[in-house]
Motif scaffolding. Structure first.
Motif, PDB file in Angstrom:
ATOM      1  N   THR A  48       0.820  -1.201   0.000  1.00 24.68           N
ATOM      2  CA  THR A  48       0.000   0.000   0.000  1.00 24.68           C
ATOM      3  C   THR A  48       0.861   1.262   0.000  1.00 24.68           C
ATOM      4  O   THR A  48       2.043   1.235   0.322  1.00 24.68           O
ATOM      5  N   ARG A  49       0.214   2.364  -0.323  1.00 21.92           N
ATOM      6  CA  ARG A  49       0.876   3.667  -0.386  1.00 21.92           C
ATOM      7  C   ARG A  49      -0.023   4.718   0.271  1.00 21.92           C
ATOM      8  O   ARG A  49      -1.222   4.784  -0.015  1.00 21.92           O
ATOM      9  N   GLU A  50       0.552   5.520   1.155  1.00 22.74           N
ATOM     10  CA  GLU A  50      -0.104   6.686   1.765  1.00 22.74           C
ATOM     11  C   GLU A  50      -1.387   6.341   2.521  1.00 22.74           C
ATOM     12  O   GLU A  50      -2.338   7.130   2.530  1.00 22.74           O
ATOM     13  N   THR A  51      -1.413   5.186   3.162  1.00 21.50           N
ATOM     14  CA  THR A  51      -2.598   4.871   3.968  1.00 21.50           C
ATOM     15  C   THR A  51      -2.546   5.540   5.338  1.00 21.50           C
ATOM     16  O   THR A  51      -3.589   5.859   5.909  1.00 21.50           O
ATOM     17  N   ASP A  52      -1.351   5.786   5.879  1.00 20.63           N
ATOM     18  CA  ASP A  52      -1.253   6.413   7.198  1.00 20.63           C
ATOM     19  C   ASP A  52      -1.845   7.815   7.211  1.00 20.63           C
ATOM     20  O   ASP A  52      -2.440   8.241   8.214  1.00 20.63           O
ATOM     21  N   LEU A  53      -1.699   8.560   6.109  1.00 23.73           N
ATOM     22  CA  LEU A  53      -2.210   9.931   6.119  1.00 23.73           C
ATOM     23  C   LEU A  53      -3.733   9.977   6.155  1.00 23.73           C
ATOM     24  O   LEU A  53      -4.329  11.026   6.403  1.00 23.73           O
ATOM     25  N   LEU A  54      -4.387   8.830   5.916  1.00 26.02           N
ATOM     26  CA  LEU A  54      -5.841   8.784   5.957  1.00 26.02           C
ATOM     27  C   LEU A  54      -6.389   8.651   7.378  1.00 26.02           C
ATOM     28  O   LEU A  54      -7.597   8.749   7.583  1.00 26.02           O
ATOM     29  N   ALA A  65      -6.498  11.116  -5.745  1.00 28.06           N
ATOM     30  CA  ALA A  65      -6.639   9.906  -6.557  1.00 28.06           C
ATOM     31  C   ALA A  65      -6.322   8.681  -5.722  1.00 28.06           C
ATOM     32  O   ALA A  65      -5.591   8.747  -4.721  1.00 28.06           O
ATOM     33  N   VAL A  66      -6.873   7.559  -6.160  1.00 28.66           N
ATOM     34  CA  VAL A  66      -6.506   6.237  -5.656  1.00 28.66           C
ATOM     35  C   VAL A  66      -6.067   5.400  -6.844  1.00 28.66           C
ATOM     36  O   VAL A  66      -6.740   5.383  -7.882  1.00 28.66           O
ATOM     37  N   THR A  67      -4.943   4.724  -6.693  1.00 29.10           N
ATOM     38  CA  THR A  67      -4.435   3.846  -7.741  1.00 29.10           C
ATOM     39  C   THR A  67      -4.537   2.400  -7.272  1.00 29.10           C
ATOM     40  O   THR A  67      -3.995   2.044  -6.221  1.00 29.10           O
ATOM     41  N   LEU A  68      -5.234   1.591  -8.031  1.00 27.07           N
ATOM     42  CA  LEU A  68      -5.276   0.145  -7.813  1.00 27.07           C
ATOM     43  C   LEU A  68      -4.398  -0.473  -8.887  1.00 27.07           C
ATOM     44  O   LEU A  68      -4.582  -0.204 -10.070  1.00 27.07           O
ATOM     45  N   SER A  69      -3.445  -1.306  -8.488  1.00 30.24           N
ATOM     46  CA  SER A  69      -2.435  -1.739  -9.447  1.00 30.24           C
ATOM     47  C   SER A  69      -2.088  -3.210  -9.309  1.00 30.24           C
ATOM     48  O   SER A  69      -2.149  -3.788  -8.219  1.00 30.24           O
ATOM     49  N   GLY A  70      -1.700  -3.812 -10.426  1.00 32.60           N
ATOM     50  CA  GLY A  70      -1.068  -5.119 -10.411  1.00 32.60           C
ATOM     51  C   GLY A  70       0.408  -4.951 -10.129  1.00 32.60           C
ATOM     52  O   GLY A  70       0.885  -3.861  -9.832  1.00 32.60           O
ATOM     53  N   GLY A  71       1.159  -6.060 -10.219  1.00 31.47           N
ATOM     54  CA  GLY A  71       2.605  -5.977 -10.105  1.00 31.47           C
ATOM     55  C   GLY A  71       3.173  -6.091  -8.721  1.00 31.47           C
ATOM     56  O   GLY A  71       4.355  -5.806  -8.506  1.00 31.47           O
ATOM     57  N   SER A  72       2.351  -6.471  -7.728  1.00 37.95           N
ATOM     58  CA  SER A  72       2.796  -6.535  -6.344  1.00 37.95           C
ATOM     59  C   SER A  72       3.402  -5.188  -5.949  1.00 37.95           C
ATOM     60  O   SER A  72       2.996  -4.146  -6.474  1.00 37.95           O
ATOM     61  N   ALA A  73       4.364  -5.165  -5.047  1.00 38.83           N
ATOM     62  CA  ALA A  73       4.912  -3.899  -4.564  1.00 38.83           C
ATOM     63  C   ALA A  73       5.553  -3.078  -5.678  1.00 38.83           C
ATOM     64  O   ALA A  73       5.619  -1.845  -5.597  1.00 38.83           O
ATOM     65  N   PHE A  74       6.015  -3.736  -6.747  1.00 35.87           N
ATOM     66  CA  PHE A  74       6.565  -2.998  -7.890  1.00 35.87           C
ATOM     67  C   PHE A  74       5.518  -2.056  -8.488  1.00 35.87           C
ATOM     68  O   PHE A  74       5.847  -1.008  -9.035  1.00 35.87           O
ATOM     69  N   VAL A  99       3.049  22.356  -5.242  1.00 32.44           N
ATOM     70  CA  VAL A  99       1.834  21.550  -5.303  1.00 32.44           C
ATOM     71  C   VAL A  99       2.214  20.073  -5.212  1.00 32.44           C
ATOM     72  O   VAL A  99       3.034  19.587  -5.997  1.00 32.44           O
ATOM     73  N   VAL A 100       1.637  19.384  -4.237  1.00 30.46           N
ATOM     74  CA  VAL A 100       1.900  17.952  -4.060  1.00 30.46           C
ATOM     75  C   VAL A 100       0.576  17.196  -4.127  1.00 30.46           C
ATOM     76  O   VAL A 100      -0.214  17.220  -3.182  1.00 30.46           O
ATOM     77  N   PRO A 101       0.299  16.530  -5.246  1.00 33.56           N
ATOM     78  CA  PRO A 101      -0.917  15.713  -5.316  1.00 33.56           C
ATOM     79  C   PRO A 101      -0.860  14.580  -4.294  1.00 33.56           C
ATOM     80  O   PRO A 101       0.205  13.988  -4.082  1.00 33.56           O
ATOM     81  N   ILE A 102      -1.972  14.292  -3.674  1.00 36.95           N
ATOM     82  CA  ILE A 102      -2.044  13.212  -2.692  1.00 36.95           C
ATOM     83  C   ILE A 102      -2.694  12.002  -3.363  1.00 36.95           C
ATOM     84  O   ILE A 102      -3.879  12.034  -3.710  1.00 36.95           O
ATOM     85  N   VAL A 103      -1.899  10.969  -3.554  1.00 39.22           N
ATOM     86  CA  VAL A 103      -2.347   9.768  -4.266  1.00 39.22           C
ATOM     87  C   VAL A 103      -2.124   8.549  -3.373  1.00 39.22           C
ATOM     88  O   VAL A 103      -0.985   8.251  -3.000  1.00 39.22           O
ATOM     89  N   CYS A 104      -3.193   7.875  -3.031  1.00 39.71           N
ATOM     90  CA  CYS A 104      -3.113   6.629  -2.262  1.00 39.71           C
ATOM     91  C   CYS A 104      -3.187   5.450  -3.220  1.00 39.71           C
ATOM     92  O   CYS A 104      -3.675   5.576  -4.345  1.00 39.71           O
ATOM     93  N   GLY A 105      -2.717   4.302  -2.770  1.00 37.31           N
ATOM     94  CA  GLY A 105      -2.753   3.157  -3.673  1.00 37.31           C
ATOM     95  C   GLY A 105      -2.566   1.824  -2.973  1.00 37.31           C
ATOM     96  O   GLY A 105      -2.154   1.758  -1.812  1.00 37.31           O
ATOM     97  N   ALA A 106      -2.895   0.773  -3.700  1.00 37.42           N
ATOM     98  CA  ALA A 106      -2.680  -0.593  -3.239  1.00 37.42           C
ATOM     99  C   ALA A 106      -2.447  -1.479  -4.446  1.00 37.42           C
ATOM    100  O   ALA A 106      -2.916  -1.186  -5.548  1.00 37.42           O
ATOM    101  N   CYS A 107      -1.710  -2.558  -4.233  1.00 38.14           N
ATOM    102  CA  CYS A 107      -1.344  -3.455  -5.332  1.00 38.14           C
ATOM    103  C   CYS A 107      -1.764  -4.887  -5.031  1.00 38.14           C
ATOM    104  O   CYS A 107      -1.830  -5.303  -3.874  1.00 38.14           O
ATOM    105  N   LEU A 108      -2.019  -5.633  -6.094  1.00 39.98           N
ATOM    106  CA  LEU A 108      -2.275  -7.064  -5.991  1.00 39.98           C
ATOM    107  C   LEU A 108      -1.140  -7.839  -6.657  1.00 39.98           C
ATOM    108  O   LEU A 108      -0.360  -7.283  -7.434  1.00 39.98           O
ATOM    109  N   PHE A 109      -1.057  -9.121  -6.365  1.00 44.62           N
ATOM    110  CA  PHE A 109       0.022  -9.960  -6.886  1.00 44.62           C
ATOM    111  C   PHE A 109      -0.468 -10.697  -8.131  1.00 44.62           C
ATOM    112  O   PHE A 109      -1.298 -11.599  -8.053  1.00 44.62           O
TER     113      PHE A 109
END
Length: 321
Positions: A48-54, A65-74, A99-109
């Motif tokens: 995951t990415r940027e979950t603590d700031l939530l 934005a939220v990014t849902l991604s393949g590729g595991s941690a990559f 300006v810093v966009p705030i983008v959270c994300g998670a990946c699947l394997f």
């Protein structure tokens, strides 16, 4: 309450990018106005990415934005492309001229399904550009490109799954769900014993039970798992309320996926709110659960055969024969 389309929820756009040969991709949910958001991580192996700031006590009040991604941690790299796209539009957290966009994300394997590749940074940008068309896409697209389910006995007994969406409306309130379904276990119709996809016997074209199989083997080997999701709504909610909505929405995974939230899963639900519709948090949460249940089922039923994996439609045709 009635069914609506996920791309009809104002202030949000959804876009996908995928590498069909490499069997991976990403899905981006963009909110240029900024959304109050929460997250709930139940799996034991999250990427995951940027979950603590939530967390409600932390400073940043909105994400873009939220990014849902393949590729595991990559696959976390794809979010950097999303940030670049938003920065160019001047969208983000402003600190003077910065300006810093705030983008959270998670990946699947999905590394073992295709060519052991992942969505690069440019895929995040491509998905954002595609979000400008705001199309509803299902199945073998975005983060669902290399998704599969029913992995207890390996790839030869697994099935193809993918990206699913669903949305509901109650009065002016709209709640939608986007899910990339990549479970170790089996997917069922909500609160039922009706299989949708998962572990199956290719010799007889019949479903098997992943939980029963794990208990028979008396072990649970690591598998390439994780179902990642995002709830969107036009409700007016706080960060704390959206964290509660994300927590409630995890019930959808428990009602449709067996087993779920295992030590090797990264099951994560984000929840984003951008709108002025006054609504009780519990109502938003209930609608989120129901929408996500159907998005998970949709992610399986919309998938197509790929990478040597059979899909729901093909298996049902074989069973009919």
């Amino acid at each position: 309450m009635k069914k609506t389309k996920v791309n009809e929820i104002e202030n949000f756009r959804i876009g996908n990018a995928q590498d069909l040969e490499g069997a991976t991709g990403c899905t981006v949910i963009v909110c240029e106005k900024g959304a109050t958001a929460g997250a709930d991580v139940r799996g034991g192996g999250p990427a995951t990415r940027e979950t603590d700031l939530l967390r409600p006590e932390n400073m940043v009040q909105q994400i873009h934005a939220v990014t849902l991604s393949g590729g595991s941690a990559f696959g976390l790299e794809a979010s950097s492309g999303v940030m670049e796209y938003l920065k160019e539009k001047g969208i983000g957290f402003h600190m003077g001229d910065i300006v810093v966009p705030i983008v959270c994300g998670a990946c699947l394997f999905d590394l073992a399904v295709g060519e052991n590749t992942h969505p690069p940074k440019k895929f995040g940008r491509i998905a954002c550009v595609n979000s400008e068309f705001n199309l509803v896409e299902h199945g073998n697209v975005g983060a669902g490109t290399g998704a599969s389910v029913g992995k207890v006995l390996g790839k030869e007994h697994s099935m193809k799954s993918g990206l699913g969406t669903y949305a509901l409306q109650c009065g002016e309130l709209k709640v939608g769900a986007i899910a990339a379904v990549n479970a170790c276990g089996d997917v069922y119709e909500p609160n039922s014993s009706i299989h949708v996809a998962g572990l199956y016997d290719p010799a007889t074209n019949t479903y098997m039970d992943s939980e029963e199989m794990i208990m028979e083997m008396a072990e649970s080997r690591p598998h390439e798992n994780t179902t990642i999701c995002c709830i969107i709504t036009n409700a007016k909610q706080t960060k704390a309320q959206m964290n509660k909505v994300a927590s409630m929405a995890q019930d959808a995974l428990a009602r449709t996926i067996r087993p779920v939230h295992t030590s090797s899963d990264g099951d994560t639900v984000f929840a984003m709110a951008c709108g002025d519709v006054e609504a009780p948090t519990d109502l938003v949460g209930i609608m989120a659960v129901k929408a996500l249940e159907q998005a998970i089922v949709d992610g399986c039923k919309a998938a197509q055969d790929a990478y040597g994996l059979v899909c729901w439609a093909t298996l049902n045709e074989k069973k009919a024969d």
